[in-house]
Write an enzyme that holds these catalytic residues in place. Structure first.
Site, mmCIF file in Angstrom:
data_model
loop_
_atom_site.group_PDB
_atom_site.id
_atom_site.type_symbol
_atom_site.label_atom_id
_atom_site.label_comp_id
_atom_site.label_asym_id
_atom_site.label_seq_id
_atom_site.Cartn_x
_atom_site.Cartn_y
_atom_site.Cartn_z
ATOM 1 C CB VAL A 124 -0.830 0.047 1.182
ATOM 2 C CG1 VAL A 124 -1.561 1.194 1.424
ATOM 3 C CG2 VAL A 124 -2.109 -1.078 1.077
ATOM 4 C CB THR A 157 6.171 -6.230 6.586
ATOM 5 O OG1 THR A 157 6.232 -4.829 7.114
ATOM 6 C CG2 THR A 157 6.728 -7.030 7.409
ATOM 7 C CG ASP A 235 -11.991 -0.998 11.496
ATOM 8 O OD1 ASP A 235 -11.208 0.201 11.866
ATOM 9 O OD2 ASP A 235 -13.041 -0.914 10.762
ATOM 10 C CB THR A 265 22.302 1.921 44.053
ATOM 11 O OG1 THR A 265 20.933 2.132 44.107
ATOM 12 C CG2 THR A 265 22.610 1.168 42.557
ATOM 13 C CD GLN A 331 17.359 6.481 32.889
ATOM 14 O OE1 GLN A 331 17.354 6.680 31.776
ATOM 15 N NE2 GLN A 331 18.029 7.380 33.506
ATOM 16 C CD GLU A 358 -1.125 -2.120 9.706
ATOM 17 O OE1 GLU A 358 -0.383 -2.213 8.560
ATOM 18 O OE2 GLU A 358 -2.248 -2.262 9.848
ATOM 19 N N GLY A 359 -0.413 3.104 10.535
ATOM 20 C CA GLY A 359 -1.035 4.359 10.988
ATOM 21 C C GLY A 359 -0.419 5.051 12.055
ATOM 22 C CD GLN A 362 2.229 11.953 15.281
ATOM 23 O OE1 GLN A 362 2.040 10.817 14.786
ATOM 24 N NE2 GLN A 362 2.978 12.442 16.236
HETATM 25 C C1 LIG Z 1 9.340 -1.045 9.338
HETATM 26 C C2 LIG Z 1 8.045 -0.681 8.468
HETATM 27 C C3 LIG Z 1 7.229 -1.665 8.150
HETATM 28 C C4 LIG Z 1 6.201 -1.370 7.278
HETATM 29 N N1 LIG Z 1 5.254 -2.253 6.847
HETATM 30 C C5 LIG Z 1 4.462 -1.591 5.684
HETATM 31 C C6 LIG Z 1 3.881 -2.679 5.155
HETATM 32 O O1 LIG Z 1 3.908 -4.112 5.152
HETATM 33 N N2 LIG Z 1 2.678 -2.398 3.926
HETATM 34 C C7 LIG Z 1 2.612 -1.124 3.962
HETATM 35 O O2 LIG Z 1 1.925 -0.601 2.890
HETATM 36 N N3 LIG Z 1 3.229 -0.061 4.692
HETATM 37 C C8 LIG Z 1 4.147 -0.398 5.594
HETATM 38 N N4 LIG Z 1 4.893 0.631 6.451
HETATM 39 C C9 LIG Z 1 4.635 2.031 6.139
HETATM 40 C C10 LIG Z 1 3.879 2.692 7.255
HETATM 41 O O3 LIG Z 1 2.637 2.170 7.323
HETATM 42 C C11 LIG Z 1 4.127 4.234 7.111
HETATM 43 O O4 LIG Z 1 5.282 4.287 7.353
HETATM 44 C C12 LIG Z 1 3.262 4.867 8.080
HETATM 45 O O5 LIG Z 1 1.772 4.792 7.590
HETATM 46 C C13 LIG Z 1 3.656 6.467 7.877
HETATM 47 O O6 LIG Z 1 3.580 7.063 6.697
HETATM 48 P P1 LIG Z 1 4.982 7.803 6.233
HETATM 49 O O7 LIG Z 1 6.143 6.909 6.634
HETATM 50 O O8 LIG Z 1 4.993 7.909 4.760
HETATM 51 O O9 LIG Z 1 4.794 9.042 7.052
HETATM 52 P P2 LIG Z 1 3.950 10.408 6.791
HETATM 53 O O10 LIG Z 1 2.634 10.153 6.263
HETATM 54 O O11 LIG Z 1 4.990 11.356 5.808
HETATM 55 O O12 LIG Z 1 4.045 11.270 8.312
HETATM 56 C C14 LIG Z 1 5.028 11.678 8.566
HETATM 57 C C15 LIG Z 1 4.629 12.045 9.997
HETATM 58 O O13 LIG Z 1 3.886 12.953 10.157
HETATM 59 C C16 LIG Z 1 2.732 12.738 10.923
HETATM 60 N N5 LIG Z 1 1.423 13.508 10.172
HETATM 61 C C17 LIG Z 1 1.242 12.837 8.829
HETATM 62 N N6 LIG Z 1 -0.034 13.539 8.546
HETATM 63 C C18 LIG Z 1 -0.609 14.275 9.572
HETATM 64 C C19 LIG Z 1 -1.544 14.980 9.863
HETATM 65 N N7 LIG Z 1 -2.675 15.253 8.924
HETATM 66 N N8 LIG Z 1 -1.678 15.467 11.196
HETATM 67 C C20 LIG Z 1 -0.717 15.250 12.055
HETATM 68 N N9 LIG Z 1 0.587 14.557 11.963
HETATM 69 C C21 LIG Z 1 0.480 14.070 10.882
HETATM 70 C C22 LIG Z 1 2.738 11.299 10.837
HETATM 71 O O14 LIG Z 1 1.768 10.935 11.997
HETATM 72 C C23 LIG Z 1 4.128 11.107 11.119
HETATM 73 O O15 LIG Z 1 4.657 11.041 12.516
HETATM 74 C C24 LIG Z 1 5.796 0.162 7.168
HETATM 75 C C25 LIG Z 1 6.681 1.139 7.572
HETATM 76 C C26 LIG Z 1 7.925 0.639 8.293
HETATM 77 C C27 LIG Z 1 8.839 1.839 9.001
#
Ligand SMILES: Cc1cc2nc3c(=O)[nH]c(=O)nc-3n(C[C@H](O)[C@H](O)[C@H](O)COP(=O)(O)OP(=O)(O)OC[C@H]3O[C@@H](n4cnc5c(N)ncnc54)[C@H](O)[C@@H]3O)c2cc1C
Length: 380
Positions: A124, A157, A235, A265, A331, A358-359, A362
Site C-alpha cells: 500500500v 514488510t 480495524d 545501590t 533506564q 499501521e497508521g 497522530q
Molecule cells: C518497518 C516498517 C514496516 C512497514 N510495513 C508496511 C507494509 O507492510 N505495508 C505498507 O503498505 N506499509 C508499511 N509501512 C509503512 C507505514 O505504514 C508508514 O510508514 C506509516 O503509515 C507512515 O507513513 P509515512 O512514513 O509516509 O509518514 P508520513 O505520512 O509522511 O508522516 C510523517 C509524520 O507526520 C505525521 N503526520 C502525517 N500527516 C499528519 C496530519 N494530518 N496531522 C498530524 N500529523 C501528521 C505522521 O503521524 C508521521 O509522524 C511500514 C513502515 C515501516 C517503517
C-alpha cells in the site's frame, strides 16, 4: 481478564512455550544479523499463526479470531517482535482476499495460505503516500481484458520473501482497487531493502511494479472498493499492533523488575528506591489498561461490530506505553540497559516502530477524534 475457553487457554500456553523455547533463543542473533529468518516464519506457520483469519477448513479459528490473534501476537512479541510482525502482516496482506475475494480467488489462494509456508506482502505505502493512503499513484491501466500495473511501493514488510501480495492502486480518477499478485509475475522487481533502527529481523522492502500484466481475475472485490477494504483491514490489524506493543512492554518490564530486585545501590535493592518502584508501578498500570482496550477492540471486531475508534485507541495507547516502558526499562538497567547483553535494548529499538506503522499515532488520534464527533452527530 480475556475470559478464555479451556481450549483457547491450551492454544495460548502452547504458543507461549514455543515462543520461549524456540523463538527467544534465536531472537538476539536474528536482530544482530539483521536478516529475515525463515526458521522463525516456518514455526509460526506450523503453529497455525499465519492462518488465523482463514475459514476453519483452511486452518483458521472458528471463533474469537481477532482476540486470539492479539493474544498470540502478545506471546510471540515477548520473545521477538520481528517474528510477531510476520503474524500481523500475514493477516493484513491476506485480509483483502478473505474479505473481498471471489470464490474462484479463494479456491486458488486459500490452499496456498493454509499451508503456512507462503507469505503475503501488503503493498500500500508509496514514497509520497504513507499516512495519506488516498494519495497513492500506482495505477493499473486497462488493456483489453487485462490490466497493466505500474508504480513504486515502499516499506513492504516481507516484500522480499513473500510469494503473494495484495496491492492497492488507482483504477480511475480517485478510484482505488485491490489486486492480488504473485510476486514472481513478470514486471515485479525488488528495490531497496531498508536498513532499520529496530525490527531488524523483519524484511522491509521496496517493490517496483513495471507494466505488470494482470487479469480481471486478480481484481479483489469491485473496482473502487479498495479504500474501504484498506480501512476495514486497519480495524483488524490495529488491535494486533496494540498486542505487539504490549508484548514488547511486558517483556521489558519483567526484565527491569528482575534486575531491580538483584541490583543494589546505596545499600538496598534498586526496587526499594521509590523512583524505580514508581516507574515499575506506572508500567504495570499502563500494560493492564492497554490490555483492557486491546481486548475490547478485538472482541468488538469478533462480534462483527464497528470497532474503528476502539482499534485506534488501543493502537496508540499501547504503542505510546511501549515506548515509555521500554525507555524506563533501559533506564532501570542503567549502563547495562544500553548494551546488547540485555534484550531491553532490542525491545527499546523495536518499540519505536509501533508508534509509526499501521497508521502513525497522530493519525490514530485523528481517527478517534473524528469517530467521537460522528457518534455525537457532528459530521465534518
Ligand atoms: C518497518 C516498517 C514496516 C512497514 N510495513 C508496511 C507494509 O507492510 N505495508 C505498507 O503498505 N506499509 C508499511 N509501512 C509503512 C507505514 O505504514 C508508514 O510508514 C506509516 O503509515 C507512515 O507513513 P509515512 O512514513 O509516509 O509518514 P508520513 O505520512 O509522511 O508522516 C510523517 C509524520 O507526520 C505525521 N503526520 C502525517 N500527516 C499528519 C496530519 N494530518 N496531522 C498530524 N500529523 C501528521 C505522521 O503521524 C508521521 O509522524 C511500514 C513502515 C515501516 C517503517
Amino acid at each position: 481478564m480475556a475470559q478464555l475457553k479451556d481450549y483457547q487457554k491450551i492454544i495460548l500456553s502452547e504458543i507461549s512455550k514455543m515462543a520461549k523455547d524456540k523463538i527467544l533463543p534465536m531472537a538476539g542473533t536474528m536482530d544482530k544479523e539483521g536478516k529475515f529468518n525463515l526458521d522463525s516464519a516456518k514455526l509460526l506457520g506450523e503453529m497455525g499463526l499465519l492462518q488465523i483469519f482463514l475459514p476453519p477448513e483452511y486452518g483458521g479459528l472458528e471463533e474469537d479470531q481477532c482476540l486470539m490473534f492479539c493474544l498470540c501476537i502478545e506471546e510471540v512479541a515477548k520473545a521477538c517482535a520481528s517474528s510477531a510482525l510476520t503474524i500481523i502482516i500475514q493477516a493484513v496482506g491476506s485480509f483483502p482476499i478473505i474479505e473481498a475475494g471471489s470464490s474462484e480467488q479463494k479456491d486458488t489462494y486459500f490452499p496456498r495460505l493454509a499451508s503456512g509456508k507462503e507469505l503475503v506482502a501488503y503493498l500500500v505505502t508509496e514514497p509520497h503516500a504513507g499516512s495519506d493512503v488516498a494519495a497513492i499513484k500506482t495505477k493499473s491501466v486497462r488493456k483489453g481484458d487485462n490490466y497493466l500495473l505500474s508504480g513504486r511501493k515502499c516499506f513492504a514488510t516481507n516484500g522480499g520473501v513473500a510469494s503473494i501480495s495484495t496491492v492497492l492502486c488507482l483504477t480511475g480518477e480517485k478510484e482505488l482497487s485491490f489486486f492480488v499478485l504473485d510476486m514472481n509475475a513478470n514486471g515485479v522487481f525488488l528495490g531497496k531493502e531498508e536498513d532499520k533502527l529496530g525490527f531488524r529481523a523483519s524484511n522491509t522492502q521496496e517493490v517496483i511494479l513495471e507494466d505488470v500484466l494482470i487479469s480481471e481475475k486478480n481484481l479483489l472485490g469491485k473496482k473502487g472498493e479498495g479504500f474501504v477494504i484498506a480501512m476495514k483491514d486497519f480495524d483488524m490489524s490495529r488491535p494486533g499492533v496494540a498486542a505487539l506493543s504490549l508484548g514488547i512492554a511486558e517483556s521489558s518490564v519483567e526484565a527491569a523488575i528482575e534486575y531491580a530486585c538483584q541490583r543494589h545501590t546505596f545499600g538496598k535493592p534498586l526496587i526499594r528506591h521509590q523512583a524505580i518502584e514508581f516507574m515499575i508501578a506506572d508500567a504495570l498500570t499502563h500494560i493492564e489498561a492497554g490490555r483492557g482496550l486491546m481486548i475490547e477492540a478485538a472482541r468488538t471486531w469478533d462480534k462483527k461490530l464497528k470497532n474503528t475508534k476502539l482499534a485506534s485507541m488501543a493502537k496508540y495507547f499501547c504503542s505510546d506505553a511501549a515506548m515509555r516502558i521500554t525507555t524506563d526499562a533501559v533506564q532501570i538497567l542503567g549502563g547495562y540497559g544500553y548494551c546488547k547483553d540485555f534484550h531491553v535494548e532490542r525491545m527499546f529499538r523495536d518499540a519505536k516502530l509501533t508508534q509509526i506503522f499501521e497508521g502513525a499515532n497522530q493519525i490514530q488520534r485523528m481517527v478517534v477524534g473524528r469517530e467521537a464527533l460522528k457518534e455525537r452527530g457532528f459530521l465534518l
